[in-house]
Design a protein around this motif. Sequence first.
Motif, mmCIF file in Angstrom:
data_model
loop_
_atom_site.group_PDB
_atom_site.id
_atom_site.type_symbol
_atom_site.label_atom_id
_atom_site.label_comp_id
_atom_site.label_asym_id
_atom_site.label_seq_id
_atom_site.Cartn_x
_atom_site.Cartn_y
_atom_site.Cartn_z
ATOM 1 N N ILE A 50 31.248 38.177 41.918
ATOM 2 C CA ILE A 50 29.903 37.797 41.483
ATOM 3 C C ILE A 50 29.773 36.309 41.798
ATOM 4 O O ILE A 50 28.729 35.812 42.147
ATOM 5 C CB ILE A 50 29.711 38.058 39.968
ATOM 6 N N LEU A 51 30.893 35.598 41.648
ATOM 7 C CA LEU A 51 30.988 34.210 42.128
ATOM 8 C C LEU A 51 31.896 34.222 43.346
ATOM 9 O O LEU A 51 32.943 34.866 43.316
ATOM 10 C CB LEU A 51 31.625 33.316 41.062
ATOM 11 N N GLU A 52 31.514 33.500 44.394
ATOM 12 C CA GLU A 52 32.365 33.470 45.587
ATOM 13 C C GLU A 52 33.229 32.212 45.581
ATOM 14 O O GLU A 52 32.839 31.174 45.059
ATOM 15 C CB GLU A 52 31.491 33.517 46.850
ATOM 16 N N ALA A 53 34.396 32.324 46.181
ATOM 17 C CA ALA A 53 35.381 31.243 46.129
ATOM 18 C C ALA A 53 34.878 29.969 46.810
ATOM 19 O O ALA A 53 34.179 30.027 47.810
ATOM 20 C CB ALA A 53 36.654 31.701 46.827
ATOM 21 N N ALA A 54 35.263 28.809 46.236
ATOM 22 C CA ALA A 54 35.014 27.542 46.922
ATOM 23 C C ALA A 54 36.194 27.292 47.862
ATOM 24 O O ALA A 54 36.041 26.840 48.982
ATOM 25 C CB ALA A 54 34.888 26.415 45.914
ATOM 26 N N GLU A 55 37.398 27.606 47.358
ATOM 27 C CA GLU A 55 38.576 27.606 48.248
ATOM 28 C C GLU A 55 39.607 28.553 47.648
ATOM 29 O O GLU A 55 39.474 28.969 46.494
ATOM 30 C CB GLU A 55 39.156 26.198 48.378
ATOM 31 N N GLY A 56 40.640 28.884 48.432
ATOM 32 C CA GLY A 56 41.667 29.783 47.938
ATOM 33 C C GLY A 56 41.208 31.229 48.036
ATOM 34 O O GLY A 56 40.116 31.519 48.505
ATOM 35 N N GLU A 57 42.091 32.155 47.629
ATOM 36 C CA GLU A 57 41.699 33.553 47.718
ATOM 37 C C GLU A 57 42.338 34.363 46.598
ATOM 38 O O GLU A 57 43.222 33.897 45.896
ATOM 39 C CB GLU A 57 42.058 34.157 49.084
ATOM 40 N N ILE A 58 41.772 35.570 46.420
ATOM 41 C CA ILE A 58 42.319 36.495 45.425
ATOM 42 C C ILE A 58 42.847 37.696 46.196
ATOM 43 O O ILE A 58 42.149 38.213 47.074
ATOM 44 C CB ILE A 58 41.223 36.967 44.455
ATOM 45 N N PHE A 59 44.065 38.132 45.872
ATOM 46 C CA PHE A 59 44.610 39.328 46.510
ATOM 47 C C PHE A 59 44.800 40.400 45.449
ATOM 48 O O PHE A 59 45.265 40.115 44.349
ATOM 49 C CB PHE A 59 45.980 39.023 47.149
ATOM 50 N N ILE A 60 44.398 41.624 45.768
ATOM 51 C CA ILE A 60 44.726 42.745 44.884
ATOM 52 C C ILE A 60 45.552 43.699 45.738
ATOM 53 O O ILE A 60 45.075 44.160 46.783
ATOM 54 C CB ILE A 60 43.457 43.435 44.366
ATOM 55 N N ASP A 61 46.783 43.947 45.320
ATOM 56 C CA ASP A 61 47.715 44.751 46.113
ATOM 57 C C ASP A 61 47.837 44.211 47.527
ATOM 58 O O ASP A 61 47.826 44.974 48.503
ATOM 59 C CB ASP A 61 47.246 46.223 46.183
ATOM 60 N N GLY A 62 47.868 42.900 47.658
ATOM 61 C CA GLY A 62 48.075 42.299 48.969
ATOM 62 C C GLY A 62 46.858 42.321 49.875
ATOM 63 O O GLY A 62 46.924 41.878 51.018
ATOM 64 N N LEU A 63 45.716 42.821 49.374
ATOM 65 C CA LEU A 63 44.505 42.842 50.213
ATOM 66 C C LEU A 63 43.584 41.719 49.746
ATOM 67 O O LEU A 63 43.283 41.615 48.554
ATOM 68 C CB LEU A 63 43.801 44.204 50.072
ATOM 69 N N ASN A 64 43.160 40.859 50.706
ATOM 70 C CA ASN A 64 42.262 39.762 50.335
ATOM 71 C C ASN A 64 40.892 40.338 50.008
ATOM 72 O O ASN A 64 40.243 40.931 50.856
ATOM 73 C CB ASN A 64 42.166 38.787 51.516
ATOM 74 N N VAL A 65 40.418 40.141 48.764
ATOM 75 C CA VAL A 65 39.177 40.810 48.352
ATOM 76 C C VAL A 65 37.966 40.280 49.116
ATOM 77 O O VAL A 65 36.944 40.953 49.211
ATOM 78 C CB VAL A 65 38.921 40.666 46.833
#
Length: 1212
Positions: A1024-1039
């Motif tokens: 709902i908010l998009e990253a300014a930097e960095g990333e989130i991985f769920i089970d190794g997949l970049n969301v």
Amino acid sequence: MGACFKLIQDLLSFINPQLLSILIRFISDPTAPTWWGFLLAGLMFVSSTMQTLILHQHYHCIFVMALRIRTAIIGVIYRKALTITNSVKREYTVGEMVNLMSVDAQRFMDVSPFINLLWSAPLQVILAIYFLWQILGPSALAGVAVIVLLIPLNGAVSMKMKTYQVQQMKFKDSRIKLMSEILNGIKVLKLYAWEPTFLEQVEGIRQSELQLLRKGAYLQAISTFIWVCTPFMVTLITLGVYVCVDKNNVLDAEKAFVSLSLFNILKIPLNLLPQLISGMTQTSVSLKRIQDFLNQDELDPQCVERKTISPGRAITIHNGTFSWSKDLPPTLHSLNIQIPKGALVAVVGPVGCGKSSLVSALLGEMEKLEGAVSVKGSVAYVPQQAWIQNCTLQENVLFGQPMNPKRYQQALETCALLADLDVLPGGDQTEIGEKGINLSGGQRQRVSLARAVYSDANIFLLDDPLSAVDSHVAKHIFDQVIGPEGVLAGKTRVLVTHGISFLPQTDFIIVLADGQITEMGHYSELLQHDGSFANFLRNYAPDENQEANEGVLQHANEEVLLLEDTLSTHTDLTDTEPAIYEVRKQFMREMSSLSSEGEGQNRPVLKRYTSSLEKEVPATQTKETGALIKEEIAETGNVKLSVYWDYAKSVGLCTTLFICLLYAGQNAVAIGANVWLSAWTNDVEEHGQQNNTSVRLGVYATLGILQGLLVMLSAFTMVVGAIQAARLLHTALLHNQIRAPQSFFDTTPSGRILNRFSKDIYVIDEVLAPTILMLFNSFYTSISTIVVIVASTPLFCVVVLPLAVFYGFVQRFYVATSRQLKRLESVSRSPIFSHFSETVTGTSVIRAYGRVQDFKVLSDAKVDSNQKTTYPYIASNRWLGVHVEFVGNCVVLFSALFAVIGRNSLNPGLVGLSVSYALQVTLSLNWMIRTLSDLESNIIAVERVKEYSKTETEAPWVLESNRAPEGWPRSGVVEFRNYSVRYRPGLELVLKNLTLHVQGGEKVGIVGRTGAGKSSMTLCLFRILEAAEGEIFIDGLNVAHIGLHDLRSQLTIIPQDPILFSGTLRMNLDPFGRYSDEDIWRTLELSHLSAFVSSQPTGLDFQCSEGGDNLSVGQRQLVCLARALLRKSRVLVLDEATAAIDLETDDLIQGTIRTQFEDCTVLTIAHRLNTIMDYNRVLVLDKGVVAEFDSPVNLIAAGGIFYGMAKDAGLA
């Protein structure tokens, strides 16, 4: 008064045909003196001018009356809405009530100019027939017969149109209602990835709406055809009969053109009749709708006795049985309660047992079936879901009472609001958005409480005010406000609560179950009593002795905590609404930076960031402004050509071109027919007879029929084009709005978006096409008039230019003024409706505080300011009328004058032709400007719809090139890598370089002060908010690499505000229809709702009302739990979901989550620490960074922030 003017004008209109007949005789008689001709021309001019002045006087009276009627209707509906019962509120959604106010009240205004036609039309018809009889004898009756025969035909068509209209209004209402729910629950739709089903629903309704529109428009086209052909048919038949009856009847110029101009007069009332009929039918539909609404049940003001009460008591209920509506089973039965003055009473019990209903019964909001209720003294009421007005925070607290600085300060202090004031951009002058959108849940609840404290009433009804705030704030508020030591000590307080720690301090406790009182008494009595309450307490209440020792410590801690609370609030103003205005944020930052430089008072703030829609405005206000919702900008200047081009493209360019050609052809044919008539009248007589009448008649008839066919063809083409445009524009708007990012909905009031879907779409559907047709009509008529006059009296060329210049000037001047007035009018109209919808949602609060009268005054003031812009608009129309008709009258004067001057070279037929055309020109010139400015003011709708069809959208729902693998996420490992996020470009970060790793199946609790970024973190998971930097991985997949729906449909959230949509319970659980009934019943069993649902006669098809109002807040929360259980994904996010639930249900839910989501990853934002004490790890956030992250045991041992919080909650 208006009627008298109309009468005089009707009589005057018959003078000109008489003058025309004398003029033609004058031309035919070479011996008549020339001055006689000039006198006739002058008289024609004078008569026309008199007509003009009187007619506009009449219109002015009528419109002012119409304005008054509209005001009265709005006032009556507003007043009624303040008194309707809750069952009526279920039938009429806010949207429908607003519709009554906007659309239906406007209908009365639209029909009023036609009302006088009821007597004026017959009068004009009778006079016209009388004069025709004088010229043509009995043959005139043939023409009248045609007219009479066509009336029933038209009647049939308009009756059919009325039925379509009624059906279409139903579709429109349901479409707007659905849209309004979608906008209210847009965040939930996004989190669940449910947008497609709702899109389909809206488009389905829209489809049926357009089908009806199409049918209605075809009928409209047929009726247009009949009306265009009528005058022609009449002329043809009358003249035909006249010529054929008797060989000796000669058609000369005088007879032909005088009767033609009389038929033209006859045409006006008959042309307006269908408008009158359709206007009357629409108005009668609206009248019926308004009557139905005004006849609904009202609350009985006598159901709560306010005057007398047994001595020493503040509240008594004697054998009370209450229901939400007469046809529903009672919610509360056989209650007997006596509350002494100054007592603090707690009401406890499981979800849905009627705690909130009890409070409503005391307020008189429920239907009293039997028994007696007495409440003595003034009442202050804090509802479970805080009702916040769209005005400054100070106005919200004062709530219409005069300012008392000391009491005000105390209210803010005790409700822990001072800390928030330092953070809000304008302090207590900060404007609070619609529904309190820019405050967090806890802040809203505290403002609502401060309002009650400030009101200084005798009786306080507090419906669970502590659920939405953090535990340490709850304790502060209880001690400072509600408890025996608080500011309300000595007042009568009824507190609905789920917080057990406060119960020992109450005077007595009412235990409710299933709408009945099971136990009543003091805390210690109930404990000894050893009933259900005692067991319930033993499971939850912390060890008493331990609590006593902590009291001292706690007080010291509390000060620190509140301070900390304030400091960390700086990071983000609210937890619940992620995309809070950058305007405010930016403002706040700049204010703080300026004031820290010490000269922030008069320095202009450099520039606020505004959403892409609004123009950037350099802001020169300082600290005082906390204004938040951006003013709706009224566009100025000319409507851009691109808007017309957009509309033409939507209609289809070929279609547009075709329509123009058809119109040109139709007018050429009409001129042809009249020139033919003129030539016919000049045929030489032989032996008192005219030869070749049959040829003349035949050609005349052919031309007329051809004209009719062209008219019909052009109307049909326009319908096809207009419906297509309506479809395309609505689809574009809908798809864009559904895909807009959450931040857009936070900065745009829902009323403004709804306005696009109701008013503007209505204009595109029903108003634009007829307006364009009328414009073409009058434009081509005016052109053909000029062509005819110049052809017959070439001298006329001399005056064409000056008149055209004058006309152009009037047109430019008028259109600019009226456009601006119209825009001001629409901008001043919105506040009436937003105030109204706000009032409707807060009626119970307004009534409880006794502010009904003030709100009526407020609404009237808003209506008045709208009147101030409407009145000049009406007056400007009169100005225009007088000036334009002056141009028309000049055309009459000059065509007559030049005919007199050139009488030697002209034959009577040509003079008749040119003057009779000139007599019509006034009307078409007038219509041309009017329709042109109508078109300008209505085409704005296209502009507004386009504007909201081009707002920025979020990432695509599905990326075909990058789908998530089947069955992802399998283990539910969540990893944040150096993750930062801000609400908008140019703002500070809310989460800073967050790096953490959650194993699959791990249970993690997230805690932190208000504004530490807890909710923001969960919103980032769902993008709902998009990253300014960095990333989130769920089970190794970049969301960030997959489509939003692929992501959101694989995660589950139980959001903080439980939002339901109106429809069946099944639709609310499973809108896509993916699960079987067995699955659904199983989840209802697990979420402890099955008992409730199976007790409903309709079971899973139980109808939820708008927003789920017919379920208690706790039950709605359980429905959200059921949604999560049904989805059963590997990652579950719980957002403070247990706030509105009593501890017992809370335990059930926690148990369900522990068993059902055993192997899933669970992230919980916790309010109550006891829910997360057995989690694997706890994440403590502070100001957007990870402060602590370890198992609860280790954290308590470490003695950091978490230890302090646990100690506070009595868990350490």
